[in-house]
Design a protein around this motif. Structure first.
Motif, PDB file in Angstrom:
ATOM      1  N   ALA A   1     -17.259  37.500 -57.829  1.00 22.77           N
ATOM      2  CA  ALA A   1     -18.535  37.593 -58.534  1.00 22.77           C
ATOM      3  C   ALA A   1     -18.795  36.273 -59.248  1.00 22.77           C
ATOM      4  N   GLY A   2     -20.072  36.002 -59.462  1.00 20.67           N
ATOM      5  CA  GLY A   2     -20.428  34.802 -60.224  1.00 20.67           C
ATOM      6  C   GLY A   2     -20.389  33.523 -59.425  1.00 20.67           C
ATOM      7  N   GLY A   3     -20.165  33.613 -58.117  1.00 24.61           N
ATOM      8  CA  GLY A   3     -20.123  32.422 -57.289  1.00 24.61           C
ATOM      9  C   GLY A   3     -21.506  32.068 -56.760  1.00 24.61           C
ATOM     10  N   PRO A   4     -21.585  31.097 -55.856  1.00 24.79           N
ATOM     11  CA  PRO A   4     -22.877  30.745 -55.256  1.00 24.79           C
ATOM     12  C   PRO A   4     -23.471  31.955 -54.540  1.00 24.79           C
TER      13      PRO A   4
ATOM     14  N   GLY B   1     -17.222  31.397 -62.025  1.00 27.91           N
ATOM     15  CA  GLY B   1     -16.861  32.423 -61.050  1.00 27.91           C
ATOM     16  C   GLY B   1     -15.800  33.373 -61.578  1.00 27.91           C
ATOM     17  N   ARG B   2     -15.787  34.588 -61.048  1.00 26.53           N
ATOM     18  CA  ARG B   2     -14.816  35.598 -61.454  1.00 26.53           C
ATOM     19  C   ARG B   2     -14.239  36.261 -60.201  1.00 26.53           C
ATOM     20  N   LEU B   3     -13.029  36.687 -60.341  1.00 27.20           N
ATOM     21  CA  LEU B   3     -12.347  37.342 -59.225  1.00 27.20           C
ATOM     22  C   LEU B   3     -11.585  38.554 -59.763  1.00 27.20           C
ATOM     23  N   SER B   4     -11.715  39.656 -59.074  1.00 25.73           N
ATOM     24  CA  SER B   4     -10.983  40.878 -59.432  1.00 25.73           C
ATOM     25  C   SER B   4     -10.197  41.334 -58.206  1.00 25.73           C
ATOM     26  N   VAL B   5      -8.902  41.528 -58.410  1.00 22.14           N
ATOM     27  CA  VAL B   5      -8.040  42.055 -57.350  1.00 22.14           C
ATOM     28  C   VAL B   5      -7.406  43.341 -57.887  1.00 22.14           C
ATOM     29  N   SER B   6      -7.689  44.431 -57.253  1.00 24.50           N
ATOM     30  CA  SER B   6      -7.149  45.722 -57.691  1.00 24.50           C
ATOM     31  C   SER B   6      -6.516  46.425 -56.493  1.00 24.50           C
ATOM     32  N   TRP B   7      -5.586  47.305 -56.789  1.00 25.39           N
ATOM     33  CA  TRP B   7      -4.916  48.011 -55.706  1.00 25.39           C
ATOM     34  C   TRP B   7      -4.422  49.372 -56.174  1.00 25.39           C
ATOM     35  N   THR B   8      -4.317  50.260 -55.245  1.00 23.16           N
ATOM     36  CA  THR B   8      -3.746  51.580 -55.496  1.00 23.16           C
ATOM     37  C   THR B   8      -2.748  51.881 -54.390  1.00 23.16           C
ATOM     38  N   LEU B   9      -1.896  52.816 -54.649  1.00 23.89           N
ATOM     39  CA  LEU B   9      -0.863  53.198 -53.678  1.00 23.89           C
ATOM     40  C   LEU B   9      -0.961  54.704 -53.469  1.00 23.89           C
TER      41      LEU B   9
ATOM     42  N   GLY C   1       1.480  34.232 -57.825  1.00 13.35           N
ATOM     43  CA  GLY C   1       1.962  32.986 -57.244  1.00 13.35           C
ATOM     44  C   GLY C   1       0.954  32.361 -56.290  1.00 13.35           C
ATOM     45  N   GLU C   2       0.219  33.187 -55.521  1.00 19.74           N
ATOM     46  CA  GLU C   2      -0.716  32.643 -54.549  1.00 19.74           C
ATOM     47  C   GLU C   2      -2.032  32.209 -55.188  1.00 19.74           C
ATOM     48  N   LEU C   3      -2.449  32.874 -56.268  1.00 21.39           N
ATOM     49  CA  LEU C   3      -3.750  32.553 -56.870  1.00 21.39           C
ATOM     50  C   LEU C   3      -3.681  31.400 -57.865  1.00 21.39           C
ATOM     51  N   THR C   4      -2.557  31.265 -58.564  1.00 23.40           N
ATOM     52  CA  THR C   4      -2.473  30.252 -59.626  1.00 23.40           C
ATOM     53  C   THR C   4      -2.889  28.853 -59.171  1.00 23.40           C
ATOM     54  N   PRO C   5      -2.433  28.350 -57.990  1.00 19.58           N
ATOM     55  CA  PRO C   5      -2.801  26.977 -57.605  1.00 19.58           C
ATOM     56  C   PRO C   5      -4.302  26.769 -57.411  1.00 19.58           C
ATOM     57  N   PHE C   6      -5.075  27.856 -57.255  1.00 17.21           N
ATOM     58  CA  PHE C   6      -6.491  27.699 -56.962  1.00 17.21           C
ATOM     59  C   PHE C   6      -7.384  27.804 -58.195  1.00 17.21           C
ATOM     60  N   LEU C   7      -6.811  28.159 -59.328  1.00 10.96           N
ATOM     61  CA  LEU C   7      -7.631  28.438 -60.502  1.00 10.96           C
ATOM     62  C   LEU C   7      -7.959  27.166 -61.252  1.00 10.96           C
ATOM     63  N   GLY C   8      -9.179  27.023 -61.652  1.00 15.75           N
ATOM     64  CA  GLY C   8      -9.594  25.892 -62.474  1.00 15.75           C
ATOM     65  C   GLY C   8     -10.247  26.371 -63.738  1.00 15.75           C
ATOM     66  N   GLY C   9      -9.775  27.460 -64.283  1.00 19.17           N
ATOM     67  CA  GLY C   9     -10.354  28.019 -65.503  1.00 19.17           C
ATOM     68  C   GLY C   9     -11.111  29.309 -65.265  1.00 19.17           C
ATOM     69  N   GLN C  10     -11.280  29.710 -63.999  1.00 18.32           N
ATOM     70  CA  GLN C  10     -11.999  30.941 -63.718  1.00 18.32           C
ATOM     71  C   GLN C  10     -11.189  32.154 -64.170  1.00 18.32           C
ATOM     72  N   ARG C  11     -11.930  33.258 -64.398  1.00 18.15           N
ATOM     73  CA  ARG C  11     -11.276  34.491 -64.817  1.00 18.15           C
ATOM     74  C   ARG C  11     -10.835  35.284 -63.589  1.00 18.15           C
ATOM     75  N   VAL C  12      -9.581  35.691 -63.603  1.00 15.53           N
ATOM     76  CA  VAL C  12      -9.047  36.509 -62.526  1.00 15.53           C
ATOM     77  C   VAL C  12      -8.405  37.745 -63.145  1.00 15.53           C
ATOM     78  N   THR C  13      -8.750  38.900 -62.623  1.00 12.08           N
ATOM     79  CA  THR C  13      -8.202  40.164 -63.119  1.00 12.08           C
ATOM     80  C   THR C  13      -7.348  40.788 -62.024  1.00 12.08           C
ATOM     81  N   LEU C  14      -6.115  41.100 -62.378  1.00 12.19           N
ATOM     82  CA  LEU C  14      -5.214  41.801 -61.466  1.00 12.19           C
ATOM     83  C   LEU C  14      -4.914  43.174 -62.050  1.00 12.19           C
TER      84      LEU C  14
END
Length: 663
Positions: free
Chosen positions: A602-605, A579-587, A529-542
Motif C-alpha cells: 500500500a502507499g506505492g505508485p 510505502g507500506r507493506l503488510s505480511v500476515s499468515w495463518t496456519l 532476514g529477506e525484507l531487511t535489506p530492502f527497507l529504506g524507512g518504509q513501514r513493514v508489518t509482520l
C-alpha cells in the motif's frame, strides 16, 4: 519579453543537471534551496552543477560540501551512511550533520578547503548516527573543488563504509586466536576462563563468564569469570528463582537472550532489581542445552545500557558451543588419562577390559596367532565371551574369523616394544573397541580396551548428517545455476546486482537452516532476514503465529519473498518512502497443515493493472509455489498495490516432492 518568469523550456534546461538520481535526485529537486546559502539551483556555479550531476549519476557513495557553510548534498549511495540523520542531513552544514566526529574529520575537511586533497584507505570513527554509539570504518577521498577564479569553493568526496569487512576480519582473527588458546588447555574450568576472558575483551564489555546449572535446576555456579578492571565479580553461587521466570524459560528452551537495557526491556522488567543489584544493565545470555537439560549459560554483560549487534550475539553463541566442545574434549582426554593410570592397578577391579596374552609363532618364527593367558571381568562383559571359554586358548579358536589386523598389530607391539593405541571394529563380535596395547615382557603383551560402539554409531550418524548437508548444498547450487541461467538484465551491472540479490536470499535461508541443524527454519526470522535489506524507512508489518518451515521449503519460500520484495522496490510500495507493506499468515491445522500467507502493499505508485508480460519473478513464484511446494499462488494488482496470496502445504508430501525434484 523584458521580465517575468523564465519560459518553461528555459526553466527545465536550467535544472537539467539534476535529472535522475533516485530518491536523492527527487529530494534535491524538491528542496527549498533558496532558504540555504546555496540559493536556487539555476544560479549555482558551473563546478557545483557538474559535481552534482556526476554524483546523482553514480551508485558509489558520494557527497559534496559547498560554500563557506559547507552545505552538504549527497546521493542515494551515501544516504545509508547517514543512518537516522537522513534525510534531514540534505542541505545542512557539514558541522551540523557530523558534529559527533567533527574532531576527527573536521581537520581533513579544512585541508580540502585549503586546497589539499586527502585519500584514506581506513579511518575509524565512533558515530551516533542511529542514536547509539557504534564503531565505524571508512575509506574515502576528499578532493578540493575550485571555482572559475581558482579559489576553493567546495569539496567532493567519494567514500565507502568498510565497517562490516573490518569487523569480520576481527572476528576471524578472534576465532583463530581462541582456537589456538583452547587447543593448549586440558582443564575444562581453565578452558571456560580463557574463553570468557577472550570474549569479554573482544566485546569490550564489563564481565563475561559461565554459569553452570545444578541438576536440580535450582542453583547456578559461576565459573571461569572474567571482569574488566574495577568491576566486581558475580556471587559464586546463586538461586535461579532470584531472577525472573521469563528469562529462565527462554534459556531452558534453548533461546539466547540479549537486552540493551534491563530497565526498559519487557522481558527483564520483573528481574530489573536483581539485575541491577548484580551490576547488570545490558547482557547477552547464551544457553547450552545438553541432553534436554539447561546445563550452562555463557554471559557477557555491561553495567551501562548497550546495544548488542547481531554479529556480537552470533559470536557469543559460537564461543559458547566451541568452549563446550573443548571442555568435553578435555573431559574425555582427562578420563582417558585417568583410565590409563588405573591400568597399572589390579586388573580385576578395572572397568576397562584387560587381557594378558602371548604371541604364537610358526616354525619359521613368524607370528601367526596369540593365546589368552588371563582376562578380567570387564573383558567378559565388554566382549560377551566367558573367561572360561577363552583363557588358555588361541584367539583363532576363541573368536573364529578374527581379522589378521589384530594379530599383526599385537605382533608389532611385542617386536618393537612400542605401545599401540587404536580404535577398530571386531567384525566377529560386531563391536567397536578403543584399545591400548603394550609389551609386558618378551613374547607377551597386555591389551586394555573399552567398547566405543555407541560413539562410533554417533559418528556414523554425524557423517550421515554431513552427507545430507552436502546433498542440500548441491540442491542449492542447482538453484543458483537456474538463477544464473534465467536471470535477465539490460546490462552487466544490473545482471550482477540481480543475481547477487537472489543468491543472497538463498544464503540467508541456508544460514537459518544451518542454525537449526537443518531441521527447519522459523518463518518470521526468514521474512525478517529477506525484507531487511530492502527497507529504506518504509513501514513493514509482520503478523502471524510461530511457524516452523520444513527444511526443504525454506529456500524456495525465501526466493519467493525475495522476488516479491525486489518487485516492490522496483515498482511497488518499497520504491517510495511512504510505502507500506503488510505480511500476515495463518496456519490451518489438521492432518495436512496449510500455511496461508498474504503479501499486501500500500502507499506505492498507482497500479494500472497486471504487467504486460511475466518476468523471472512471476515465473519463479509459479514454479516455486506450485511446482516445488505443491501450493497455490494468487496475484492481484489492486489500486493501492500488489496483493499476493500463497497457500503452502506443510506436510510430509512436500518433502517427498522436493526430494524427488532435487535428485
Amino acid at each position: 519579453m523584458t521580465g517575468g518568469a523564465a519560459p518553461p523550456d528555459a526553466a527545465a534546461a536550467a535544472h537539467a543537471f539534476l535529472a535522475g538520481g533516485g530518491e536523492l535526485g527527487a529530494r534535491i529537486r524538491a528542496h527549498d534551496w533558496e532558504a540555504t546559502p546555496l540559493g536556487p539551483p539555476a544560479a549555482w556555479p558551473a563546478a557545483l552543477k557538474t559535481l552534482v550531476a556526476v554524483m546523482l549519476g553514480s551508485r558509489q557513495p558520494m557527497f559534496v560540501a559547498w560554500g563557506p557553510e559547507r552545505i552538504m548534498l549527497y546521493n542515494d549511495g551515501y544516504a545509508p551512511l547517514c543512518g537516522a540523520r537522513h534525510p534531514a542531513a540534505l542541505g545542512m552544514p557539514f558541522r551540523v550533520v557530523w558534529f559527533d566526529i567533527l574532531a576527527d574529520v573536521g581537520p581533513i575537511l579544512d585541508r580540502a578547503y585549503a586546497g589539499e586533497a586527502t585519500q584514506m584507505d581506513d579511518i575509524a570513527f565512533v558515530m551516533h548516527r542511529n542514536g547509539y554509539p557504534e564503531e565505524t570504518h571508512f575509506a574515502f577521498s576528499y578532493t578540493p573543488v575550485r571555482d572559475e577564479t581558482g579559489a576553493v569553493a567546495g569539496m567532493f568526496c567519494t567514500c565507502d563504509e568498510t565497517t562490516g569487512r573490518v569487523q569480520a576480519e576481527r572476528r576471524q582473527a578472534f576465532r583463530l586466536a581462541l582456537e589456538q588458546r583452547l587447543r593448549d588447555l586440558n582443564d575444562p574450568r581453565a578452558i571456560m576462563a580463557a574463553a570468557a576472558e577472550a570474549l569479554g575483551r573482544h566485546l569490550a564489555c564489563d564481565r563475561a563468564g559461565y554459569c553452570e546449572i545444578d541438576p536440580d535446576g535450582a542453583h547456578v555456579s559461576v565459573v571461569g569469570e572474567w571482569c574488566a578492571p574495577g568491576v566486581p565479580g558475580l556471587a559464586s553461587r546463586q538461586r535461579v528463582r532470584d531472577y525472573d521466570a521469563a528469562i529462565a524459560t527462554e534459556l531452558r528452551a534453548g533461546r539466547a537472550v540479549a537486552f540493551a537495557d534491563a530497565l526498559a526491556d519487557p522481558l527483564t522488567a520483573a528481574a530489573a532489581g536483581a539485575l541491577a543489584a548484580a551490576g547488570i544493565r545490558a547482557a547477552i545470555l547464551v544457553p547450552l542445552v545438553k541432553a534436554g537439560r539447561l546445563a550452562a549459560v555463557l554471559y557477557a554483560n555491561s553495567r551501562m545500557p548497550r546495544r548488542w549487534t547481531a554479529e556480537e550475539q552470533a559470536l557469543a553463541a559460537e564461543v559458547a558451543e566451541r568452549t563446550w566442545a573443548a571442555g568435553e574434549r578435555a573431559r574425555a582426554e582427562a578420563a582417558l588419562r585417568a583410565s590409563e593410570a588405573r591400568w597399572h592397578g589390579l586388573f580385576r577391579n578395572m572397568h576397562e577390559g584387560f587381557a594378558l596374552c602371548e604371541m604364537v609363532h610358526d616354525p619359521a618364527g613368524r607370528p601367526v596367532d596369540f593365546r589368552y593367558l588371563e582376562v578380567n571381568a570387564a573383558w567378559e562383559s565388554l566382549t560377551g565371551l566367558p573367561a572360561a571359554a577363552v583363557v588358555g586358548r588361541l584367539v583363532s579358536e576363541a573368536i573364529p574369523g578374527i581379522e589378521p589386523f589384530w594379530i599383526e598389530t599385537y605382533a608389532q607391539v611385542v617386536e618393537t616394544g612400542e605401545p599401540a593405541r587404536f580404535e577398530r571394529r571386531l567384525a566377529s563380535l560386531e563391536r567397536w573397541f578403543q584399545v591400548l596395547a603394550y609389551r609386558t615382557e618378551p613374547g607377551r603383551f597386555a591389551a586394555l580396551f573399552l567398547d566405543v560402539s555407541e560413539r562410533k554409531q554417533a559418528e556414523e550418524r554425524q557423517a550421515l548428517l554431513a552427507r545430507e548437508v552436502d546433498h542440500r548444498a548441491k540442491n542449492a547450487l542447482a538453484v543458483v545455476q537456474s538463477v544464473l541461467r534465467l536471470t535477465r538484465a539490460p546490462d552487466l551491472k544490473g545482471y550482477v546486482r540481480t543475481v547477487e540479490g537472489r543468491v543472497a536470499a538463498l544464503a540467508r535461508a541456508q544460514t537459518l537452516l544451518a542454525g537449526d541443524r537443518w531441521h527447519g527454519a522459523d518463518l518470521r526470522c526468514l521474512l525478517e532476514g529477506e525484507l531487511t535489506p530492502f527497507l529504506g524507512g518504509q513501514r513493514v508489518t509482520l503478523q502471524g503465529p510461530q511457524v516452523a518451515l520444513p527444511a526443504l521449503a525454506a529456500q524456495p519460500i525465501a526466493m519467493a519473498v525475495h522476488e516479491l520484495a525486489t518487485n516492490a522496490v522496483k515498482h511497488g510500495a518499497l520504491s517510495v518512502p511512504e510505502g507500506r507493506l503488510s505480511v500476515s499468515w495463518t496456519l490451518r491445522p489438521g492432518a495436512a497443515r496449510l500455511l496461508c500467507l498474504r503479501w499486501a502493499e500500500a502507499g506505492g505508485p498507482p497500479v494500472a493493472g497486471p504487467p504486460a508480460r511475466h518476468g523471472f519473478g512471476s515465473r519463479m513464484l509459479d514454479g516455486t509455489v506450485r511446482g516445488q511446494l505443491g501450493g497455490a499462488v494468487s496475484l492481484a494488482w489492486e489500486s493501492g498495490g500488489l496483493v499476493c496470496e500463497l497457500q503452502l502445504p506443510l506436510d510430509g508430501r512436500m518433502d517427498r516432492r522436493q526430494t524427488g525434484r532435487a535428485q
